[in-house]
Write an enzyme that holds these catalytic residues in place. Structure first.
Site, short mmCIF file in Angstrom:
data_model
loop_
_atom_site.label_atom_id
_atom_site.label_comp_id
_atom_site.label_asym_id
_atom_site.label_seq_id
_atom_site.Cartn_x
_atom_site.Cartn_y
_atom_site.Cartn_z
N CYS A 94 38.72 -7.26 -13.85
CA CYS A 94 37.31 -7.32 -13.48
C CYS A 94 36.56 -8.54 -13.99
CB CYS A 94 36.63 -6.03 -13.89
SG CYS A 94 37.42 -4.64 -13.04
N HIS A 129 27.70 -8.14 -17.53
CA HIS A 129 28.78 -7.38 -16.91
C HIS A 129 28.21 -6.01 -16.52
CE1 HIS A 129 32.83 -6.42 -15.84
NE2 HIS A 129 32.88 -5.40 -16.67
N HIS A 134 30.28 -1.92 -8.66
CA HIS A 134 31.28 -2.71 -9.37
C HIS A 134 32.36 -3.16 -8.38
CE1 HIS A 134 33.84 -4.46 -12.18
NE2 HIS A 134 33.86 -3.56 -13.14
#
Lengths: 404, 331
Positions: free
Chosen positions: A162, A293, A328
């Site tokens: 990620c 994030h 996400h």
């Protein structure tokens, strides 16, 4: 040392599949969430996800058989085509050039791997068509762009989960700095899939309804998908062709927690921030905005906030999470967030953290709650963290700021 | 030459004898026997092979598993991560009554950077930790990435490797691809890592370089029907290193697939002359997958005398190409 600038942006996201729609979504605080229908949700009820809508691969893929491409490769080509157009680079002029492509991803062509699992359950692995195996290779994400546009530079897929988008942008930055190219393509791509939804669901980290980063009552992530592509260029190349310059890529930093596969580590993230600042040649007090994030899980947002406070001291800049809007998108996340940073610099606004009710006192003090804010942004920092403790942070600046 | 990048060590688990045709060779490696029980309960074979594959480097490189090292990183080349862990996880969500009967501890195995991340935890290496996927060229892509990282000062040392596991899903996938290409399914499990650092640092630490990296480049060949792109890339690497074709003592090609093998052979002949007799790694070990170029590198090192110059080339099936030029060290 040659300065590296961003001259083209292309985005495929749950809040828009053009740069204009994406920008409007960030300014107006749109949400990309909707009932999931692009992967097999059987057994999960009616989950929410931030899926890409209104993306027509045929409109973007011109030189490759669309059916031979997985969803993530289609997104990659689509975002790359838009980024080249945004950069004012004609396809005919690109063909045959030594332009490198680096694409980050978490799951590669995850939907084809889901399909392989379905063959296994139904009748056996050996009943899967070989074309499905071909389509599933992670390396396809970068190769698809290189082949579609006839590019002869190195074609790398970085699969550091990620934070992979930021890794890819850093790699392209290094290629240009090393004088191996004048123009580079980079970013990240991923597709929603059953594997990833199931995993996060089993870990209890999927929000039942909405994603609320930095909120006291946050309940987790919403899985998403998409692609963010940046055209990077040496300043001299951009100036020579009179290109419009969005922003400067000042530098980046990497660190590894070497601690736990899933739980983030504040000390290691703070170290990554310091490495990125050093590489970019900026002081913490110069950073106007941090694109977090900010997954919306209890652990990430607490640890990320601790790290930001440790690295910035008394001066913690406004820090928002666009995952509240776009979900996400895994390996695409830090590439799409980089585009948000670059738009923030170019258009003078801070993207909001939507769905915000109650600020968690253990988190950063200003998450730009619920509404974007008009503000000049000279330097923006983009955080990307991943399973495996793979931290990657990029730093962008307005081109006209003074160079130290 | 002090800013030159050298290979200061190489460790390897893999085929040391020729791989028989029509097989997917499985090494005698067993996770718990090699790595012990602690921390390996949920570890998949790919990750265990990566950790085991780099183990022999550690004493020489001064890495002790006790001291965290911010200056040392890991770069793993893997085409797909553990395709077995990934597809098996999804299989289990589909095969049982409820999708959440899956074991959450296995979820981290389904991200492609699992091996790199777990190896960092195992050896406490906190520098750049990167996973690169470039099909059967993944090892060379990892080596080339490491070369760039070291040149920019991103780390003092990088352990770059290629890892391929034997698994149920992996064997099925490889067999389907080989069948489509009409070639024999001959695959080898392997895990090979090199330690890369500057020549100056190796010297300061009293490490004798196995080889100096004179040049490494990867590129893409969108046409993939001629040997022009690989020929140009080899020339670029030779020119960049100031090495003439007649100074090259040995060469090796990947030779994994018939069409690409012909292009590799032609590019080497056009560069080094018609008499060049490149070694063909596939013919000895079969297809080493993500670690295939590492098997090539070992062959090349074995064929070179001290100070000899060797060329490694690869034309990968999807259009990726690579050339690596090394000079073998004094030992």
């Amino acid at each position: 040392m040659e300065r590296i600038v961003v001259t083209g942006l292309g985005v495929v996201s749950s809040i828009g599949c053009t740069l204009d729609d994406f920008e409007r979504g960030l300014i107006e605080g749109h949400s990309g969430r909707a009932p999931a229908h692009n992967f097999d949700v059987s057994g999960f009820g009616a989950p929410q996800a931030c899926e890409v809508k209104d993306f027509d691969p045929v409109a973007h893929v011109r030189n490759t058989p669309v059916g031979a491409l997985g969803r993530s490769s289609q997104f990659s080509i689509g975002a790359a085509r838009m980024a080249f157009a945004d950069a004012g680079l004609d396809e005919a002029d690109l063909k045959g050039r030594r332009i490198p492509v680096t694409i980050g991803t978490t799951d590669g062509e995850s939907q084809t791997l889901d399909e392989l699992a379905r063959y296994w359950v139904a009748s056996g692995l050996m009943d899967a068509p070989p074309e499905l195996i071909e389509k599933s290779a992670a390396g396809n994400l970068s190769n698809a762009i290189s082949r579609e546009f006839g590019l002869r530079g190195a074609s790398r897929t970085i699969s550091t989960a990620c934070s992979a988008g930021n890794y890819a942008i850093g790699n392209a930055f290094d290629m240009l700095r090393a004088g191996q190219a004048d123009i580079a393509v980079c970013g990240g791509s991923d597709s929603v899939c059953r594997k990833t939804y199931s995993g996060f669901s089993r870990l209890g980290t999927i929000a039942p309804e909405k994603c609320q980063p930095f909120d006291l009552n946050r309940q987790g992530i919403l899985t998403g998908e998409g692609s963010g592509i940046l055209i990077l260029e040496t300043l001299s190349s951009a100036q020579a062709r009179g290109a419009r310059i969005h922003a400067e890529l000042l530098g980046y930093g990497l660190s590894c927690d070497a601690d736990h596969m899933v739980s983030p580590n504040a000390e290691s993230v703070a170290r990554c921030i310091r490495i990125a600042h050093d590489n970019a040649g900026v002081q913490p007090s110069q950073v106007d905005y941090v694109c977090a994030h900010g997954t919306g899980t209890s652990a990430n947002d607490t640890v990320e906030s601790q790290a930001i406070k440790a690295a910035f001291g008394a001066h913690v800049p406004p820090t928002s999470s666009i995952k509240s809007m776009v979900g996400h998108s895994m390996g695409a996340a830090s590439a799409i967030a980089s585009i948000a940073c670059i738009l923030a610099i170019g258009r003078g606004f801070l993207p909001p953290t939507i769905n915000h009710d109650t600020t968690d006192p253990n988190c950063i003090p200003d998450c730009v709650p619920n509404a974007s804010r008009k503000q000049q942004v000279r330097i923006a920092q983009n955080n990307g963290f991943a399973f495996g403790g793979n931290n990657a942070i990029t730093v962008y600046g307005a081109l006209d700021r003074e160079v130290a | 030459m002090t800013d030159a990048i050298v290979i200061s060590g190489l460790s390897h688990i893999g085929p040391d004898t020729p791989t028989p045709p029509a097989t997917f060779s499985r090494l005698s490696f067993e996770t718990r026997e090699t790595l012990g029980k602690k921390g390996t309960r949920n570890m998949d074979r790919l990750t265990a092979l990566a950790i085991g594959g780099m183990a022999d480097l550690m004493p020489t490189m001064g890495i002790d598993r006790e001291t965290p090292r911010d200056d040392v990183g890991i770069v793993v080349g893997t085409a797909q991560g553990s395709i077995d862990s990934i597809v098996r996880f999804t299989y289990e969500t589909l095969a049982y009554d409820r999708p959440d009967f899956v074991n959450p501890a296995l979820f981290p195995n389904t991200v492609m950077n699992c091996a790199a991340g777990q190896a960092a935890i195992w050896y406490r290496l906190r520098g750049p930790n990167t996973t690169i996927s470039c099909h059967e060229m993944s090892f060379l892509a990892a080596l080339e990435y490491s070369h760039i990282q070291l040149r920019r000062g991103g780390a003092q040392m990088l352990l770059a490797g290629g890892v391929e596991e034997h698994s149920e899903v992996g064997e099925a996938a490889a067999t389907l691809i080989a069948g489509q290409a009409g070639t024999e399914p001959r695959f080898a499990e392997c895990s090979t890592f090199v330690a890369l650092e500057t020549a100056a640092q190796a010297q300061a630490q009293g490490r004798t370089a196995l080889a100096e990296v004179l040049g490494v480049r990867i590129a893409f060949d969108p046409d993939a029907g001629s040997a022009d792109a690989l020929t140009d890339l080899i020339a670029e690497v030779l020119d960049g290193a100031g090495v003439t074709a007649d100074a090259v003592d040995a060469s090796v090609m990947s030779a994994c697939w018939p069409d690409q093998r012909a292009l590799e052979r032609e590019a080497i002949a056009r560069t080094l002359g018609p008499d060049a007799a490149p070694m063909a790694t596939f013919d000895v070990y079969g297809n080493g997958g993500s670690g295939h170029n590492a098997l090539q590198l070992r062959q090349l090192l074995a064929a070179l005398s001290s100070g000899g110059i060797g060329l490694l080339v690869a034309q990968e099936r999807h259009g990726n190409i690579a050339a690596l030029l090394i000079r073998k060290g004094p030992k």
